[in-house]
Enzyme design. Structure first.
Site, PDB file in Angstrom:
ATOM      1  N   HIS A   2     103.283 -10.997  36.291  1.00  0.00           N
ATOM      2  CA  HIS A   2     104.842 -10.760  36.635  1.00  0.00           C
ATOM      3  C   HIS A   2     104.930  -9.233  37.222  1.00  0.00           C
ATOM      4  O   HIS A   2     105.718  -8.591  36.573  1.00  0.00           O
ATOM      5  CB  HIS A   2     105.859 -11.040  35.526  1.00  0.00           C
ATOM      6  N   HIS A  62     106.131 -26.239  40.191  1.00  0.00           N
ATOM      7  CA  HIS A  62     106.748 -25.046  39.972  1.00  0.00           C
ATOM      8  C   HIS A  62     106.351 -24.229  41.170  1.00  0.00           C
ATOM      9  O   HIS A  62     105.176 -24.123  41.309  1.00  0.00           O
ATOM     10  CB  HIS A  62     106.563 -24.523  38.609  1.00  0.00           C
ATOM     11  N   GLU A  73     106.420 -20.757  41.973  1.00  0.00           N
ATOM     12  CA  GLU A  73     106.277 -19.664  41.503  1.00  0.00           C
ATOM     13  C   GLU A  73     104.706 -19.278  42.059  1.00  0.00           C
ATOM     14  O   GLU A  73     103.699 -20.019  42.073  1.00  0.00           O
ATOM     15  CB  GLU A  73     106.222 -19.077  40.024  1.00  0.00           C
ATOM     16  N   ASP A  93     102.096 -17.790  41.141  1.00  0.00           N
ATOM     17  CA  ASP A  93     100.927 -17.960  40.332  1.00  0.00           C
ATOM     18  C   ASP A  93     100.482 -19.465  40.381  1.00  0.00           C
ATOM     19  O   ASP A  93      99.108 -19.761  39.788  1.00  0.00           O
ATOM     20  CB  ASP A  93     101.038 -17.464  38.823  1.00  0.00           C
ATOM     21  N   HIS A 100     110.834 -22.214  33.663  1.00  0.00           N
ATOM     22  CA  HIS A 100     111.632 -21.149  33.504  1.00  0.00           C
ATOM     23  C   HIS A 100     112.277 -20.726  34.733  1.00  0.00           C
ATOM     24  O   HIS A 100     113.001 -19.729  34.971  1.00  0.00           O
ATOM     25  CB  HIS A 100     111.162 -19.959  32.818  1.00  0.00           C
ATOM     26  N   ASP A 105     104.705 -24.407  33.042  1.00  0.00           N
ATOM     27  CA  ASP A 105     104.956 -23.444  32.479  1.00  0.00           C
ATOM     28  C   ASP A 105     105.258 -23.672  30.949  1.00  0.00           C
ATOM     29  O   ASP A 105     104.720 -22.791  29.749  1.00  0.00           O
ATOM     30  CB  ASP A 105     105.972 -22.511  32.874  1.00  0.00           C
ATOM     31  N   TYR A 132     104.338 -15.764  24.471  1.00  0.00           N
ATOM     32  CA  TYR A 132     105.036 -16.400  25.765  1.00  0.00           C
ATOM     33  C   TYR A 132     106.355 -16.917  25.459  1.00  0.00           C
ATOM     34  O   TYR A 132     107.223 -16.701  26.372  1.00  0.00           O
ATOM     35  CB  TYR A 132     103.939 -17.707  25.996  1.00  0.00           C
ATOM     36  N   HIS A 177      99.095 -22.727  32.158  1.00  0.00           N
ATOM     37  CA  HIS A 177      98.593 -21.274  31.767  1.00  0.00           C
ATOM     38  C   HIS A 177      97.483 -21.699  30.317  1.00  0.00           C
ATOM     39  O   HIS A 177      98.072 -22.075  29.562  1.00  0.00           O
ATOM     40  CB  HIS A 177      99.347 -20.334  31.688  1.00  0.00           C
TER      41      HIS A 177
END
Length: 396
Positions: free
Chosen positions: A23, A79, A81, A83, A145, A164, A192, A225
Site C-alpha cells: 500500500h 476485488h 485493487e 495487487d 476491505h 483479502d 493483517y 495473499h
C-alpha cells in the site's frame, strides 16, 4: 510456478519474497507476500483474480504455460485493487472478449484504474455461474476491505475464494496452513486484521454470519495473499469472529517519543508502577520514532489499554506521536482505555493534545495525564511510578 490446490483447481499466482512495504509505504511486510490467482478447469474454465502489475508479464507468460488462454471462459475479479487486478490489462489484450465477472463497484474501480471497457458482467450475492457439473456462487462483501470486494464459492470442491479476507502477507514455498510455522502464520494474520480490517469489524461479523447461514460445506479457503487454509479452515473464521468483537488481551502498551530521554524515563517508571500493581498484565514499551508502525498498531489491537507520551515541542507533540494518533483515529479501535504523559521545559501542551486526540479516536481516557518538567528527579520518578500503579487500577 503452479501447483494443484484440489482436483481441477490450480494456484497460478506469484510469491513475492522481496516485498517489504505494501500500500505504498503504509504496511510493512517483513516476511514478503504472495498474490494468489486460481485457475479452475472444469467443462468451463474460470480464472479467479490475477497479480500485481509489476509481475503482469511474468504472470501471463506462466499462465500460457498452464493453458491456452483462448480456453479461458470466464475471468472472476473478486476485488479490483491493483495487487489483485494489475495483470488484467495485459491478460485482456490476449482475450479481449472474455467476460469479467465482478460487482457493480468492481466495474467502477476497474474502469477507474485501467480506463478499459471490457466485457463486464455484474454479479450480486446469490448469483451463480455454471462450470458444468460444478458452479460458482458469488457473495458480495462490501468494505472487506473495499466497496467492490466479494467472495466466490465453488460447489463440489467446497472451496471459498475469499480474496483479502482470512489472508496475510506471508511468503512461503509451502503455501498451505498445515505446512508453515504456526507462530509466524498467526502473527501475520493478526497483524493483517489489526491494520487493515479493524475499522470494518462490525461488517466482518455480519458477513461471516451471513456466509455461515448459507450452510455451505467448507473444505478449503483460498485467500488472495499468503497461505491457503486446507487444515481446519474454520479456525481462521473463528479467529476473525473473535478479533471482530472489540478484541483485547491482558496487555498494556506504552508508546512514546522523546527528545532528551526524559519522556523515555517517564515511560519506564510508569511501566514499573504498572507491574508493581499487577504482575499478571503484559506491558510493552515502544519508542515510536524507532519502531515499525504496523507492528505497533498490532500491539495496540491486542491491548486493553495504552499510554501515549511525548515531549512538548513548538507547543505541540513530536511528529512520530502525531502520526500514530492520526493512524489510530482512522482504525476506530473500540473497548480500550488510555492515558497520556510527557515531559516539557516551559509550555507543556503535549499531554493535553494527546489526551484530546485519544478521546476523539474512541478511547476511554481514564485521567488527565501526567506532566513532568525537565529531566525527572527522584520525586518525579516516584510520581511516574504512582501514575503507573493508578493506571493499572483504572484499567482492571
Amino acid at each position: 510456478m503452479s501447483f494443484i490446490v484440489k482436483n481441477n483447481i490450480k494456484w497460478v499466482g506469484k510469491i513475492d519474497w522481496e516485498l517489504r512495504k505494501f500500500h505504498g509505504d503504509e504496511y510493512s511486510t517483513h516476511r514478503g507476500s504472495s498474490y494468489n490467482s486460481y485457475l479452475i478447469e472444469e467443462e468451463k474454465t474460470a480464472l479467479i483474480d490475477t497479480v500485481w502489475g509489476p509481475f503482469a508479464r511474468e504472470y501471463v507468460e506462466n499462465l500460457q504455460q498452464q493453458i491456452d488462454l483462448e480456453k479461458i471462459d470466464y475471468v472472476i475479479v473478486n476485488h479490483g485493487e491493483n495487487d489483485h487486478s494489475g495483470a488484467l490489462p495485459l491478460l485482456m489484450e490476449q482475450i479481449p472478449e472474455v467476460p469479467i465477472y465482478c460487482t457493480k463497484n468492481g466495474v467502477k474501480i476497474l474502469k477507474g484504474l485501467y480506463h478499459k471497457d471490457w466485457n463486464f458482467q455484474i454479479v450480486k450475492t446469490g448469483d451463480t455461474l455454471s462450470l458444468g457439473k460444478k458452479e460458482l456462487t458469488f457473495v458480495e462483501a462490501p468494505m472487506l476491505h473495499w466497496p467492490d470486494s466479494m467472495f466466490t464459492y465453488l460447489s463440489g470442491d467446497n472451496v471459498l475464494f475469499s480474496n483479502d479476507a482470512f489472508g496475510q502477507h506471508y511468503a512461503s514455498e509451502f503455501m498451505f496452513n498445515d505446512r508453515v510455522d504456526q507462530d509466524e502464520l498467526y502473527s501475520e494474520c493478526i497483524k493483517y486484521y489489526a491494520n487493515i480490517l479493524t475499522p470494518f469489524s462490525p461488517l466482518v461479523t455480519r458477513k461471516i454470519k451471513e456466509v455461515l447461514g448459507f450452510k455451505l460445506p467448507l473444505e478449503i479457503i483460498c485467500t488472495s495473499h499468503g497461505i491457503i487454509w486446507r487444515d481446519d479452515p474454520a479456525q481462521i473464521v473463528e479467529k476473525y469472529l473473535e478479533w471482530a468483537q472489540d478484541y483485547q488481551e491482558n496487555q498494556i502498551t506504552i508508546l512514546y517519543d522523546t527528545m532528551w530521554d526524559s519522556t523515555r524515563l517517564m515511560a519506564e517508571q510508569i511501566s514499573a508502577g504498572i507491574r508493581a500493581r499487577d504482575d499478571q498484565v503484559r506491558v510493552k514499551l515502544f519508542n515510536l520514532a524507532k519502531s515499525d508502525k504496523n507492528d505497533v498498531i498490532t500491539e495496540i489491537f491486542r491491548s486493553k489499554a495504552i499510554l501515549v507520551g511525548s515531549s512538548t515541542i513548538n507547543n505541540t507533540i513530536l511528529v512520530s506521536v502525531a502520526a500514530l494518533l492520526e493512524e489510530i483515529r482512522g482504525l476506530k479501535f473500540k473497548n480500550k482505555k488510555a492515558g497520556a504523559f510527557g515531559s516539557y521545559g516551559w509550555s507543556g501542551e503535549a499531554v493535553k493534545i494527546i489526551t484530546a486526540r485519544l478521546g476523539e479516536s474512541g478511547f476511554d481516557v481514564v485521567n488527565e495525564g501526567l506532566r513532568i518538567t525537565w529531566a525527572p528527579d527522584d520525586n518525579s520518578r516516584q510520581l511516574c511510578h504512582q501514575y503507573g500503579e493508578n493506571f493499572a487500577d483504572d484499567v482492571q
